[in-house]
Motif scaffolding. Structure first.
Motif, short mmCIF file in Angstrom:
data_model
loop_
_atom_site.label_atom_id
_atom_site.label_comp_id
_atom_site.label_asym_id
_atom_site.label_seq_id
_atom_site.Cartn_x
_atom_site.Cartn_y
_atom_site.Cartn_z
N LEU A 81 71.11 71.03 26.40
CA LEU A 81 70.17 70.16 27.09
C LEU A 81 71.20 70.84 28.39
O LEU A 81 71.08 71.15 29.19
N GLU A 82 72.47 71.24 27.49
CA GLU A 82 73.36 71.81 28.88
C GLU A 82 73.60 73.60 28.94
O GLU A 82 74.26 74.01 30.09
N PHE A 83 72.78 73.67 27.01
CA PHE A 83 73.05 75.15 28.01
C PHE A 83 71.39 76.09 27.69
O PHE A 83 71.01 75.23 27.01
N ASP A 84 70.99 76.83 27.27
CA ASP A 84 69.34 77.47 27.23
C ASP A 84 70.52 78.44 25.81
O ASP A 84 68.97 78.93 25.12
N MET A 85 71.11 79.06 25.73
CA MET A 85 71.66 79.88 24.24
C MET A 85 72.68 79.13 24.42
O MET A 85 73.92 78.97 24.94
N VAL A 86 72.85 78.73 22.83
CA VAL A 86 74.61 79.25 22.50
C VAL A 86 75.32 80.34 21.89
O VAL A 86 73.88 80.37 20.07
N PHE A 87 76.04 80.26 21.14
CA PHE A 87 77.01 80.97 20.65
C PHE A 87 77.90 80.20 19.71
O PHE A 87 78.78 79.65 20.38
#
Length: 314
Positions: A81-87
């Protein structure tokens, strides 16, 4: 696109840097003689851990990373919910199960995230990329710091991925213990005979310290130096040499098994700091991961940089 960055607590980066770049830490739990410590990269707690370790001497430790289920829960309850993409960049997989756990969790996360985001009126797909950093401690910090730098500069996902792949081949970390007792003790418990009794006895008597290199997914002995202070000077001089030649990435990371103020007072560090400033290289200093500390003891030093030239320590 809101891009997030996740790593584990083996990653040596200052807490203020982690906070500024909203880097999420996967904690590692340390079980020791005096109880349980959860490493969440808290500076005061980490320094206290090292003080207690130095006081008790050689001790037994076990470490436990986040499980795949815990990683999945963190993402589905918060990060999707906080990000659209995560590395997600983990410590090298040859030294830990964190990469395997994160990869396993990623499959479940990407299968189950959609209804949760849709309920929050988020219709765009969520993207998750898990990478084995091929690094550990200070060198893992280097890779993560570089990804954070690119995210802050609005680099594309493709540009970030290419840089990670390049750093996997060029990031070089160096680790030197202050005392061989804990290193030998943990090595024997794990069945690692690389620090034998004879070399340990000679090293202790003659103040000879091993230098361990983390490079391209492996940790191997690189050299031996006579005396801790002389060894630190050699490692920092090596970094200065590569800064002057030109680095792949404008970042150098240093960590210490205790209060980093000990390092800032070193003349070798002052020379390194000056060289970094002259060449526009960010120099990041912090407490060493307790996962490193339980294996090499308090007082160790680590440094990392990325260079096309494989470093050689005379």
């Amino acid at each position: 696109m809101r891009i997030g960055l996740v790593t584990d607590s083996c990653c040596d980066l200052p807490r203020d840097f982690l906070n500024r770049h909203r880097i999420v830490i996967l904690p590692i739990t340390i079980q020791g003689n005096d109880g349980t410590f959860i490493d969440q990269r808290d500076p005061a707690a980490t320094r206290d851990f090292y003080r207690r370790q130095a006081a008790q001497g050689v001790a037994d430790f076990e470490s436990q990373p986040y499980s795949a289920e815990q990683i999945k829960e963190l993402f589905l309850s918060k990060l999707i919910l906080e990000f659209d993409m995560v590395f997600c960049l983990t410590v090298m997989k040859s030294r830990s199960q964190i990469y395997n756990h994160a990869t396993q969790a990623a499959r479940a996360i990407l299968t189950e995230y959609r209804p949760i985001r849709e309920q929050a009126n988020m219709m765009k797909p969520f993207v998750l990329r898990v990478f084995d950093s091929g690094s550990i401690f200070a060198s893992q910090g280097l890779v993560v710091a570089e990804v954070a730098r690119l995210i802050s500069q609005d680099a594309t996902c493709s540009e970030i991925t290419k840089h990670i792949e390049r750093l996997a081949n060029t990031a070089q970390g160096f680790l030197m213990p202050a005392n061989l007792g804990q290193l030998r003790h943990q090595a024997r418990r794990k069945g690692d005979k690389s620090v034998g009794f004879l070399s340990y006895a000679l090293g202790s008597a003659l103040d000879i310290k091993p230098v361990i290199r983390a490079f391209q997914g492996e940790t191997t002995p690189l050299s031996r130096v006579n005396g801790f202070a002389a060894g630190v000077d050699k490692l920092f001089s090596l970094a200065i040499e590569h800064i002057q030649r030109g680095l792949v990435a404008p970042t150098v990371c240093v960590s210490y098994g205790g209060d980093p103020a000990v390092v800032t007072d070193m003349l070798a560090y002052q020379r390194l700091k000056q060289a970094a400033k002259q060449h526009n290289v960010q120099l990041l200093l912090c407490e060493m991961s307790t996962t490193a500390g339980v294996n090499i003891g308090a007082g160790g030093v680590a440094i990392a940089f990325a260079s096309e030239t494989v470093a050689v320590l005379d």
